[in-house]
Design a protein around this motif. Structure first.
Motif, mmCIF file in Angstrom:
data_model
loop_
_atom_site.group_PDB
_atom_site.id
_atom_site.type_symbol
_atom_site.label_atom_id
_atom_site.label_comp_id
_atom_site.label_asym_id
_atom_site.label_seq_id
_atom_site.Cartn_x
_atom_site.Cartn_y
_atom_site.Cartn_z
ATOM 1 N N GLU A 73 -2.092 -9.110 -3.363
ATOM 2 C CA GLU A 73 -0.801 -8.768 -2.756
ATOM 3 C C GLU A 73 -0.020 -7.774 -3.594
ATOM 4 O O GLU A 73 1.153 -7.506 -3.330
ATOM 5 N N GLY A 74 -0.676 -7.212 -4.611
ATOM 6 C CA GLY A 74 -0.028 -6.212 -5.449
ATOM 7 C C GLY A 74 -0.987 -5.653 -6.465
ATOM 8 O O GLY A 74 -2.151 -6.078 -6.551
ATOM 9 N N PHE A 75 -0.530 -4.672 -7.227
ATOM 10 C CA PHE A 75 -1.299 -4.142 -8.351
ATOM 11 C C PHE A 75 -0.314 -3.597 -9.379
ATOM 12 O O PHE A 75 0.896 -3.494 -9.127
ATOM 13 N N TYR A 76 -0.834 -3.269 -10.557
ATOM 14 C CA TYR A 76 0.018 -2.807 -11.659
ATOM 15 C C TYR A 76 -0.260 -1.334 -11.972
ATOM 16 O O TYR A 76 -1.381 -0.847 -11.835
ATOM 17 N N ILE A 77 0.794 -0.664 -12.406
ATOM 18 C CA ILE A 77 0.667 0.658 -12.994
ATOM 19 C C ILE A 77 1.166 0.570 -14.429
ATOM 20 O O ILE A 77 2.323 0.219 -14.669
ATOM 21 N N ALA A 78 0.256 0.830 -15.372
ATOM 22 C CA ALA A 78 0.623 0.815 -16.791
ATOM 23 C C ALA A 78 0.980 2.238 -17.220
ATOM 24 O O ALA A 78 0.250 3.183 -16.924
ATOM 25 N N GLN A 340 -5.735 11.894 2.629
ATOM 26 C CA GLN A 340 -5.906 12.952 1.640
ATOM 27 C C GLN A 340 -4.629 13.138 0.825
ATOM 28 O O GLN A 340 -4.664 13.257 -0.407
ATOM 29 N N ARG A 341 -3.509 13.183 1.524
ATOM 30 C CA ARG A 341 -2.223 13.365 0.833
ATOM 31 C C ARG A 341 -1.974 12.238 -0.158
ATOM 32 O O ARG A 341 -1.580 12.470 -1.308
ATOM 33 N N PHE A 342 -2.203 11.003 0.284
ATOM 34 C CA PHE A 342 -1.942 9.856 -0.582
ATOM 35 C C PHE A 342 -2.858 9.859 -1.799
ATOM 36 O O PHE A 342 -2.410 9.633 -2.928
ATOM 37 N N THR A 348 -2.688 12.978 -8.824
ATOM 38 C CA THR A 348 -1.813 13.906 -9.551
ATOM 39 C C THR A 348 -0.844 13.166 -10.460
ATOM 40 O O THR A 348 -0.563 13.594 -11.578
ATOM 41 N N MET A 349 -0.343 12.025 -10.001
ATOM 42 C CA MET A 349 0.641 11.280 -10.773
ATOM 43 C C MET A 349 0.018 10.583 -11.989
ATOM 44 O O MET A 349 0.661 10.468 -13.039
ATOM 45 N N LEU A 350 -1.223 10.137 -11.891
ATOM 46 C CA LEU A 350 -1.783 9.234 -12.889
ATOM 47 C C LEU A 350 -2.751 9.869 -13.885
ATOM 48 O O LEU A 350 -3.039 9.276 -14.923
ATOM 49 N N LEU A 363 7.300 16.624 -14.877
ATOM 50 C CA LEU A 363 7.369 16.206 -13.473
ATOM 51 C C LEU A 363 6.596 14.912 -13.244
ATOM 52 O O LEU A 363 7.032 14.051 -12.469
ATOM 53 N N GLN A 364 5.453 14.756 -13.904
ATOM 54 C CA GLN A 364 4.695 13.509 -13.797
ATOM 55 C C GLN A 364 5.539 12.330 -14.274
ATOM 56 O O GLN A 364 5.556 11.260 -13.645
ATOM 57 N N GLU A 365 6.230 12.516 -15.384
ATOM 58 C CA GLU A 365 7.075 11.451 -15.921
ATOM 59 C C GLU A 365 8.199 11.102 -14.942
ATOM 60 O O GLU A 365 8.492 9.922 -14.711
ATOM 61 N N ILE A 366 8.821 12.124 -14.353
ATOM 62 C CA ILE A 366 9.913 11.897 -13.419
ATOM 63 C C ILE A 366 9.407 11.214 -12.151
ATOM 64 O O ILE A 366 10.080 10.356 -11.569
ATOM 65 N N GLU A 367 8.201 11.582 -11.728
ATOM 66 C CA GLU A 367 7.610 10.946 -10.536
ATOM 67 C C GLU A 367 7.455 9.446 -10.759
ATOM 68 O O GLU A 367 7.757 8.630 -9.880
ATOM 69 N N MET A 368 6.997 9.062 -11.944
ATOM 70 C CA MET A 368 6.828 7.649 -12.263
ATOM 71 C C MET A 368 8.183 6.945 -12.338
ATOM 72 O O MET A 368 8.350 5.830 -11.819
ATOM 73 N N GLU A 369 9.141 7.598 -12.976
ATOM 74 C CA GLU A 369 10.483 7.008 -13.069
ATOM 75 C C GLU A 369 11.078 6.795 -11.674
ATOM 76 O O GLU A 369 11.669 5.752 -11.388
#
Length: 390
Positions: A73-78, A340-342, A348-350, A363-369
Motif C-alpha cells: 500500500e506504499g513505498f519509500y523514497i530514500a 512513458q511520461r511517468f 529523471t528525478m531519481l 532542479l532534482q532537489e527541488i522536485e523531491m522537496e
C-alpha cells in the motif's frame, strides 16, 4: 492450420490474451521462438498494478497470485539520508499494488493454458507475417526443415522489441520515438530476507538504487551503473558494498547479503512505435513500447494493451462490433504515452546523470522537496503508480 487469432510471442502478454480469448470461445494459436524453459527462466519485474491483478483473476489465473503475492500500500523514497513514504492507499483512493514475480505469473498462465489444452508452439523459427492488409492474413514459420502455415483473421504481435511483428510494418507507415539513457541497472537476485517490507527507491550522489523483493525469502536489488560496465566487473561483495553506500545508514545496517542467484545489467530505454495497428496486425507490449523500469510500468503497460485487445476481439466476435478494433491504436497509445511520461519523470528525478550541470542537480532537489510538500504531487505519483484506468 487455421485459427481466429494468431499470437506471436509466448510471454505473459501473449499467454494472457490467449487465455482470456479462449474463455470466451475465441480460438488462438501462440507461437514462441524460445523454449518454455527459457521463457520461464527470464527474471523480470514483479510489481503489478491493481488493474493487472484484476485481469489475472478474470483470466482465472489469479489464485496463486492472491495467495502468495505481497500487497503493498506504499513505498519509500530514500534521499539525503532520510526515508519518505509514499502512501499509495491514501493518495490513490484506496488502491494498492501486488508484488508477484513475472516468472511466477508466466508459470500460472502456462498452467492455465495447459488445463484448457491451449495451443502454444515453441522453438519456432523464421516467422513471417503475410497479407496483413488482406481480409485473411496468414503466418508461416519453420520447425526443423518443415515450413508450416497458419491462416487466421488477426495477428497479434506480442513478440518483444526485437521481434518480427513491428518489423513487418512498412517503414513509411511506422514512426518510432526513442530515448536511450546514459546508464543501466545492475540487478542481483538473492535468497535473502528483504531489507524492508516495502520497496525503497534510493536517490544518491553515487547513483540510484532500488530495494525490491519477490517474497519474504527472495530479494531483488538494483544499482545504477555506467553503460560501459559488464556483469563480470561486479563481484557479489562489490555489489553489496556499493548498494550499502547508497542506502540510508539504518537501512544499510540491516541489509542481509548472500550469494547472487542471478546477476545482469539492463540498459534503460524509452521507446514508442506508432501506430499499433497495421491492417489486421495489432502490436502489444514491448513490440510497441518500452519504458525504463523505474516506475514499474513495463509489464503493466502491456497488460493495458491486452485489456483493450481482449475487449475489442470480444466485441467483434460476439457482438459484431468493430469499434474497439478500429480505435485500438489510438486508445492504447493514449495510455502508453502517459506511462512513458511517468517513467521518464521517475527516472529523471531519481537517477544521477553524468552530464547534469549544477542547475539540473538543483532542479532534482527541488522536485523531491516539492513532492513531499504537496499532497497533490503525491496523489499524482500514487495514481500513476497503482495504474491509471483502462
Amino acid at each position: 492450420m487455421k485459427t481466429q487469432v494468431c499470437i506471436i510471442g509466448g510471454g505473459p502478454s501473449g499467454l494472457m490474451l490467449s487465455q482470456l480469448l479462449h474463455l470466451k470461445g475465441i480460438e488462438t494459436i501462440v507461437l514462441e521462438r524460445q523454449s518454455r524453459e527459457y521463457v520461464l527462466g527470464r527474471i523480470r519485474a514483479g510489481v503489478l498494478e491493481h488493474g493487472f491483478a484484476k485481469l489475472m483473476r478474470e483470466a482465472e489465473c489469479g489464485e496463486r497470485m492472491d495467495r502468495e503475492g505481497e500487497i503493498h500500500e506504499g513505498f519509500y523514497i530514500a534521499h539525503d539520508g532520510i526515508m519518505d513514504r509514499v502512501d499509495l492507499h491514501k493518495y490513490s483512493g484506496g488502491n494498492s499494488v501486488v508484488v508477484y514475480g513475472q516468472t511466477e505469473l508466466t508459470r500460472d498462465l502456462y498452467e492455465a493454458r495447459d488445463k484448457m489444452n491451449g495451443i502454444v508452439i515453441h522453438n519456432v523459427e523464421d516467422v513471417k507475417l503475410h497479407d496483413l492488409k488482406a481480409d485473411k492474413p496468414h503466418v508461416t514459420y519453420r520447425q526443423g526443415d518443415e515450413v508450416k502455415r497458419i491462416d487466421c483473421d488477426y495477428v497479434i504481435g506480442a513478440d518483444g522489441f526485437h521481434g518480427v511483428s513491428r518489423k513487418s510494418i512498412p517503414a513509411d507507415v511506422l514512426k518510432e520515438y526513442e530515448k536511450v539513457y546514459p546508464f543501466g541497472w545492475l540487478g542481483v537476485l538473492s535468497r535473502t530476507k528483504p531489507v524492508n517490507d516495502e520497496l525503497i527507491y534510493a536517490k544518491h550522489d553515487r547513483g540510484f538504487a532500488l530495494c525490491s523483493l519477490r517474497s519474504q525469502v527472495l530479494s531483488r536489488y538494483y544499482i545504477q551503473v555506467p553503460l560501459t560496465d559488464n556483469v563480470e566487473d561486479w563481484s557479489d561483495d562489490a555489489f553489496w558494498d556499493e548498494l550499502k553506500r547508497r542506502l540510508p545508514t539504518e537501512v544499510a545496517g540491516r541489509l542481509e547479503t548472500g550469494p547472487s542467484i542471478e546477476k545482469s545489467i539492463a540498459p534503460l530505454r524509452s521507446f514508442v512505435a506508432e501506430p499499433m495497428r497495421y491492417g489486421n496486425l495489432f502490436l502489444a507490449g514491448d513490440a510497441a513500447h518500452i519504458v525504463p523500469p523505474t516506475g514499474a510500468r513495463g509489464l503493466n503497460s502491456a497488460a493495458s494493451d491486452i485489456y483493450y485487445l481482449y475487449h475489442a476481439m470480444m466485441d467483434h466476435y460476439l457482438n459484431g462490433d468493430d469499434t474497439g478494433l478500429e480505435q485500438y491504436s489510438q486508445k492504447a497509445l493514449a495510455r502508453v504515452w502517459k506511462a512513458q511520461r511517468f517513467s521518464w519523470w521517475m527516472t529523471t528525478m531519481l537517477h544521477t546523470f553524468p552530464d547534469n550541470i549544477e542547475y539540473d542537480q538543483r532542479l532534482q532537489e527541488i522536485e523531491m522537496e516539492y513532492l513531499f510538500s504537496s499532497e497533490a504531487a503525491q496523489s499524482s505519483l500514487a495514481e500513476n503508480y497503482v495504474g491509471l484506468p483502462f
